[in-house]
Design an enzyme around this catalytic site. Structure first.
Site, PDB file in Angstrom:
ATOM      1  N   GLY A  26     -11.602 -27.266  19.543  1.00 59.61           N
ATOM      2  CA  GLY A  26     -10.122 -27.420  19.075  1.00 59.61           C
ATOM      3  C   GLY A  26      -9.706 -28.833  18.146  1.00 59.61           C
ATOM      4  O   GLY A  26      -8.630 -29.123  18.064  1.00 59.61           O
ATOM      5  N   TRP A  28     -10.558 -29.328  15.208  1.00 63.54           N
ATOM      6  CA  TRP A  28      -9.679 -29.098  13.732  1.00 63.54           C
ATOM      7  C   TRP A  28      -8.371 -28.673  14.132  1.00 63.54           C
ATOM      8  O   TRP A  28      -7.768 -29.041  12.959  1.00 63.54           O
ATOM      9  CB  TRP A  28     -10.685 -28.039  13.290  1.00 63.54           C
ATOM     10  CG  TRP A  28     -11.899 -28.418  12.345  1.00 63.54           C
ATOM     11  CD1 TRP A  28     -12.622 -29.570  12.799  1.00 63.54           C
ATOM     12  CD2 TRP A  28     -12.592 -27.861  11.252  1.00 63.54           C
ATOM     13  NE1 TRP A  28     -13.582 -29.603  11.919  1.00 63.54           N
ATOM     14  CE2 TRP A  28     -13.594 -28.720  10.819  1.00 63.54           C
ATOM     15  CE3 TRP A  28     -11.897 -26.858  10.260  1.00 63.54           C
ATOM     16  CZ2 TRP A  28     -14.482 -28.420   9.867  1.00 63.54           C
ATOM     17  CZ3 TRP A  28     -12.923 -26.521   9.130  1.00 63.54           C
ATOM     18  CH2 TRP A  28     -13.952 -27.515   8.860  1.00 63.54           C
ATOM     19  N   ASP A  46     -10.744 -18.148  18.724  1.00 60.59           N
ATOM     20  CA  ASP A  46     -12.141 -18.353  18.945  1.00 60.59           C
ATOM     21  C   ASP A  46     -12.549 -17.292  20.037  1.00 60.59           C
ATOM     22  O   ASP A  46     -11.557 -17.012  20.886  1.00 60.59           O
ATOM     23  CB  ASP A  46     -12.454 -19.666  19.428  1.00 60.59           C
ATOM     24  CG  ASP A  46     -14.107 -20.042  19.283  1.00 60.59           C
ATOM     25  OD1 ASP A  46     -14.229 -20.961  18.358  1.00 60.59           O
ATOM     26  OD2 ASP A  46     -14.910 -19.272  19.684  1.00 60.59           O
ATOM     27  N   ASP A  62     -12.467 -11.928  19.622  1.00 57.33           N
ATOM     28  CA  ASP A  62     -13.395 -11.795  18.607  1.00 57.33           C
ATOM     29  C   ASP A  62     -12.827 -11.357  17.281  1.00 57.33           C
ATOM     30  O   ASP A  62     -12.251 -10.260  17.315  1.00 57.33           O
ATOM     31  CB  ASP A  62     -14.695 -11.015  19.021  1.00 57.33           C
ATOM     32  CG  ASP A  62     -15.851 -10.928  18.088  1.00 57.33           C
ATOM     33  OD1 ASP A  62     -15.423 -11.152  16.791  1.00 57.33           O
ATOM     34  OD2 ASP A  62     -16.813 -10.363  18.433  1.00 57.33           O
ATOM     35  N   ASP A  87     -14.798 -23.017  10.746  1.00 55.97           N
ATOM     36  CA  ASP A  87     -15.991 -23.687  11.090  1.00 55.97           C
ATOM     37  C   ASP A  87     -16.721 -23.064  11.811  1.00 55.97           C
ATOM     38  O   ASP A  87     -17.621 -23.502  12.984  1.00 55.97           O
ATOM     39  CB  ASP A  87     -15.480 -25.192  12.049  1.00 55.97           C
ATOM     40  CG  ASP A  87     -16.440 -26.220  12.096  1.00 55.97           C
ATOM     41  OD1 ASP A  87     -17.309 -26.415  11.061  1.00 55.97           O
ATOM     42  OD2 ASP A  87     -16.590 -27.084  12.894  1.00 55.97           O
ATOM     43  N   LYS A 127     -17.236 -23.470   6.414  1.00 56.12           N
ATOM     44  CA  LYS A 127     -18.529 -24.035   6.995  1.00 56.12           C
ATOM     45  C   LYS A 127     -19.751 -23.159   6.514  1.00 56.12           C
ATOM     46  O   LYS A 127     -19.628 -22.029   6.971  1.00 56.12           O
ATOM     47  CB  LYS A 127     -18.740 -24.598   8.135  1.00 56.12           C
ATOM     48  CG  LYS A 127     -20.318 -25.019   8.564  1.00 56.12           C
ATOM     49  CD  LYS A 127     -20.457 -25.684   9.902  1.00 56.12           C
ATOM     50  CE  LYS A 127     -20.422 -24.741  11.051  1.00 56.12           C
ATOM     51  NZ  LYS A 127     -20.504 -25.348  12.258  1.00 56.12           N
TER      52      LYS A 127
END
Length: 175
Positions: A26, A28, A46, A62, A87, A127
């Site tokens: 959490g 970010w 997430d 998901d 990320d 990322k």
């Protein structure tokens, strides 16, 4: 890492709608909420559970699954998104070729999602790990955004292949 990217690229602004993919634990999302303020919204997604974050809409699931995408779209409320950030990392097997394939599959899904929800001139921060598939993925991003930069924050380990692609100026495909 996000704060360093923010200080350089100024992606987060007051009033924005931000979607954070792979948001757990959490950090970010908390930074994003602080930057977008009371008038902005952050939707955090997430597969792992996250602790409640003040002002952040958390979705556990998901994002590959249609039912989770439906919930995400309900939270977005047919509004165009200003920034999609990711990320995410796959579960690492230690088998380099498998890990790279999984990482780029996640990245491609994140890019497809961003293409569905971003407003024109929106931004995408992701990322990725340099290696096989990196150049192909970078080419995909460059086809969709007017400005693309690669950042390696100081907080990243020096020998890590981890980099962040900062993409601004989303250009929606015309059909």
């Amino acid at each position: 890492k996000l704060l360093e990217i923010q200080s350089r690229d100024h992606l987060l602004k007051s009033g924005m709608l931000v979607v954070d993919l792979g948001a757990a634990p959490g950090g970010w999302s908390a930074v994003a909420k602080q930057k977008v303020g009371e008038t902005g919204r952050v939707i955090a997604v997430d597969i792992l559970p996250m602790p409640p974050l003040p002002g952040v809409e958390c979705i556990q699931g998901d994002f590959y699954l249609d039912e989770v995408l439906v919930v995400m779209m309900q939270h977005i409320e047919n509004r165009a998104v200003d920034l999609v950030m990711s990320d995410m990392s796959p579960n690492i097997t230690g088998i380099n070729i498998v890990d790279q394939a999984r990482a780029y599959d996640l990245s491609e899904h994140a890019l497809l999602f961003a293409q569905q929800v971003l407003k024109p001139n929106g931004s995408f921060l992701i990322k990725v790990f340099q290696g096989q598939g990196f150049e192909v993925f970078l080419k995909q991003i460059r086809a969709c955004f007017s400005k693309v930069n690669i950042r390696k924050p100081n907080a990243s380990r020096g020998r890590s292949q981890e980099v962040y692609i900062v993409s601004t100026g989303y250009i929606p495909l015309a059909f």
